[in-house]
Design a protein around this motif. Sequence first.
Motif, PDB file in Angstrom:
ATOM      1  N   PRO A 153       2.612   6.305  -3.782  1.00 35.59           N
ATOM      2  CA  PRO A 153       1.153   6.244  -3.614  1.00 35.59           C
ATOM      3  C   PRO A 153       0.410   5.878  -4.897  1.00 35.59           C
ATOM      4  CG  PRO A 153       1.997   8.113  -2.410  1.00 35.59           C
ATOM      5  CD  PRO A 153       3.168   7.532  -3.173  1.00 35.59           C
ATOM      6  N   GLU A 154       0.861   6.417  -6.030  1.00 34.86           N
ATOM      7  CA  GLU A 154       0.093   6.125  -7.244  1.00 34.86           C
ATOM      8  C   GLU A 154       0.276   4.685  -7.703  1.00 34.86           C
ATOM      9  OE1 GLU A 154       1.022   8.365 -10.814  1.00 34.86           O
ATOM     10  OE2 GLU A 154       2.961   8.914  -9.995  1.00 34.86           O
ATOM     11  N   ALA A 193       9.196   5.671  -0.391  1.00 29.19           N
ATOM     12  CA  ALA A 193       8.038   6.396   0.135  1.00 29.19           C
ATOM     13  C   ALA A 193       8.393   7.715   0.840  1.00 29.19           C
ATOM     14  CB  ALA A 193       7.218   5.518   1.075  1.00 29.19           C
ATOM     15  N   LEU A 252      -5.541  -0.208  -3.641  1.00 27.72           N
ATOM     16  CA  LEU A 252      -6.340   0.410  -2.583  1.00 27.72           C
ATOM     17  C   LEU A 252      -7.729   0.826  -3.043  1.00 27.72           C
ATOM     18  CD1 LEU A 252      -3.571   2.658  -0.987  1.00 27.72           C
ATOM     19  CD2 LEU A 252      -4.660   0.693   0.084  1.00 27.72           C
ATOM     20  N   TYR A 253      -7.808   1.376  -4.257  1.00 26.13           N
ATOM     21  CA  TYR A 253      -9.065   2.011  -4.670  1.00 26.13           C
ATOM     22  C   TYR A 253      -9.672   1.406  -5.936  1.00 26.13           C
ATOM     23  CZ  TYR A 253      -6.618   5.477  -1.790  1.00 26.13           C
ATOM     24  OH  TYR A 253      -5.908   6.092  -0.797  1.00 26.13           O
ATOM     25  N   GLU A 293      13.352  10.285  -6.378  1.00 18.68           N
ATOM     26  CA  GLU A 293      11.982  10.188  -5.866  1.00 18.68           C
ATOM     27  C   GLU A 293      11.445   8.779  -6.083  1.00 18.68           C
ATOM     28  OE1 GLU A 293       9.377  12.977  -7.786  1.00 18.68           O
ATOM     29  OE2 GLU A 293      10.152  14.677  -6.636  1.00 18.68           O
ATOM     30  N   LYS A 298       7.971   7.998  -5.225  1.00 22.72           N
ATOM     31  CA  LYS A 298       6.667   8.361  -4.682  1.00 22.72           C
ATOM     32  C   LYS A 298       5.690   7.277  -5.096  1.00 22.72           C
ATOM     33  CE  LYS A 298       7.105  13.268  -4.180  1.00 22.72           C
ATOM     34  NZ  LYS A 298       6.573  13.122  -2.819  1.00 22.72           N
ATOM     35  N   LYS A 332       0.811  -1.217   0.000  1.00 16.92           N
ATOM     36  CA  LYS A 332       0.000   0.000   0.000  1.00 16.92           C
ATOM     37  C   LYS A 332       0.844   1.267   0.000  1.00 16.92           C
ATOM     38  CE  LYS A 332      -2.730  -2.721   3.159  1.00 16.92           C
ATOM     39  NZ  LYS A 332      -3.327  -2.763   4.487  1.00 16.92           N
ATOM     40  N   CYS A 333       2.154   1.116  -0.116  1.00 14.01           N
ATOM     41  CA  CYS A 333       3.060   2.279  -0.074  1.00 14.01           C
ATOM     42  C   CYS A 333       2.967   2.995   1.267  1.00 14.01           C
ATOM     43  CB  CYS A 333       2.771   3.256  -1.220  1.00 14.01           C
ATOM     44  SG  CYS A 333       3.776   4.749  -1.216  1.00 14.01           S
ATOM     45  N   TYR A 334       2.851   2.233   2.334  1.00  9.36           N
ATOM     46  CA  TYR A 334       2.848   2.849   3.664  1.00  9.36           C
ATOM     47  C   TYR A 334       4.285   2.962   4.167  1.00  9.36           C
ATOM     48  CZ  TYR A 334      -2.245   2.186   4.108  1.00  9.36           C
ATOM     49  OH  TYR A 334      -3.609   2.235   3.953  1.00  9.36           O
ATOM     50  N   ALA A 349       0.114   2.257  -5.767  1.00  2.70           N
ATOM     51  CA  ALA A 349      -0.730   1.441  -4.881  1.00  2.70           C
ATOM     52  C   ALA A 349      -2.216   1.745  -5.074  1.00  2.70           C
ATOM     53  CB  ALA A 349      -0.331   1.684  -3.427  1.00  2.70           C
ATOM     54  N   GLU A 350      -2.535   2.672  -5.971  1.00  2.00           N
ATOM     55  CA  GLU A 350      -3.936   3.107  -6.084  1.00  2.00           C
ATOM     56  C   GLU A 350      -4.860   2.005  -6.575  1.00  2.00           C
ATOM     57  OE1 GLU A 350      -3.416   6.697  -8.376  1.00  2.00           O
ATOM     58  OE2 GLU A 350      -3.502   7.946  -6.580  1.00  2.00           O
TER      59      GLU A 350
END
Lengths: 339, 267
Positions: B248-249, B140, B255-256, B244, B246, B108-110, B251-252
């Motif tokens: 979150p994207e 992350a 997650l979503y 970088e 990053k 989940k990119c936590y 893991a989208e």
Amino acid sequence: MIQRFPVAASILAALIAAAMPAAAQTQSVAAKPATTAKTWTPPKTAEGVPDLQGVWTNATNTPLERPQNLGAKEFYTAEEAAQLEKAAAAAAARAEEGRQTEPGTAADVHYDLGQFGLARYQAKSIGNPRTSLIVGPEGRVPPLLPEAQKRQADRAALNRGHQFDGPENRPLSERCIIQGHEGPPMIPAGYNANLQIQQGPGYVAIMHEMVHDTRIISTDGRPHLAKNVRQFMGDSRGHWEGNTLVVDTTNFTDRTAFRGSSENLHVVERFTRTEDDTILYQFTVEDPSTWAKSWSAEIPMTKIDARIYEYACQEGNYGMRNTLNGARTTEKEEAGKSK
Amino acid sequence: MRNWSRSLMIAIAAVMVPAAMQAQAYRAPRTADGKPNLNGIWEAMNTANWDLRPHAAAQGPVLSLGAQFSIPPGIGVVEGDEIPYLPAAAAKQKENFAKRATLDPEVKCYLPGVPRATYMPYPFQIVQSAKTIMLVYEYAGGVRTVYMDSNSKAPADSWMGWSNGHWEGETLVVDVTSLNEDTWFDRAGNHHSDALHVVERYTPRSADTLNYEATIEDSKTFSRPWKISMPLYRHVEKNAQLLEYKCPEFAEEVLYGPLRKKPAGSR
């Protein structure tokens, strides 16, 4: 909700500015914050470069762009600045007191930044005699070139009607990818406008509270990354000019889109510690694909005796889930009605 | 030929230095304020992020990725090889392992927590000054500040915890508390509770290697404290830098994805 204070303050600033007699406005030659810099020598790190380390805030009530009615007036007089500061604090306090919600109810759930000394009006750096952070007679971001306008319009058109389709239709900040204030250039955030500077031999690291992003700036003269390696925060290289850290940043993504910029955005920042508790932060941005000319701003940053706590964004991003869930629920309801 | 002569030299050197002295003999270059200089970009070179314990190669959790993302073997980084779980915690690890493709916080990119941040397959940078040492992780955008001049406590638990440090000779000792219960130690579901207390030791062992040790204590999860150790290697390549990552994207979809409009809209 949380942006209530700054919005109220800047509206108030505009109102007061409008009410000021024109004569007072043009007479202002107010204190440029530069004179002390010449006599004061900044502390040095063990490696012998100026020591910029610590936790700093760039919170301010000064808007990035000058209110139109102020014309070329770059500074308030000391009296005007003091009056504005007082008015902003009073407005913020009134907003807090005047809350109409009943304590203990769901409607009363709100950020009470003032209670913790975290509201913008409580920050020491707030009293800036500048009428706008952008310097010069115009005090505003230059108009977007036609190609930049088209770029923006195309992007908006693609997303229109699809704003809630999926996570990639939401802004980068909602997706916990990058917050607009982190830059470079670094623009004061609406809240949590705090950053930490750490130095090691040959490096200056700048860590933003939101969202724990650290820009590590090498000062050893190495070249920028390969042109095809693009980053949301670009690629920063620094060097020292006297007591000033100069940072050159390129290699931005085309998604960074700082105020409509393209991937050709080029930012030069200057950090000068002008007093023990002040860094004068100046930047110039240029992008030939976006603006006809470069533009510059300056923002004082104030040292605060504080620590930065973890701002975990992705880990608690219920907002994204709720936004998408809400959109799907609404669609279902509407589909049910039309049957 | 070159390898042969190098091995011979190492062998001779090893014979000449008494075994007990080897680990302690190295004295690191100093920072301007006289402390061992740990500045640099470091990375572990092992498979601890897959499983801290000794493990053989195995098929990865996503069959369609074939050999590309299958599990590389490792000799393990746990002293004594076993993690001393209490019975309920041992069962939870097995359950975590079974559901790792969805439950591992890395999916989940936590933020990874401590010590996992150290041995994820990404570099991290130490930016060292006298009062604070900043550890910046590529994965992350994780970051933590080690406070060298105080023994303050965190106001609340967090993903990366709260770090107070001090020097013991050549060693940077970091006491990490206030870690939340949501991180894992690895992709194998090894876990802990919010009672986790980690003491890390960073000791220079040569110009370009550090020895990393972490003592892990958590009376809700383990029957006794236990320890991991591994070398960390300096990125010596010219112009090495953190980039970088990053995520979150990335893991989208995980997650979503189920909340997307169907069929997917354009953007």
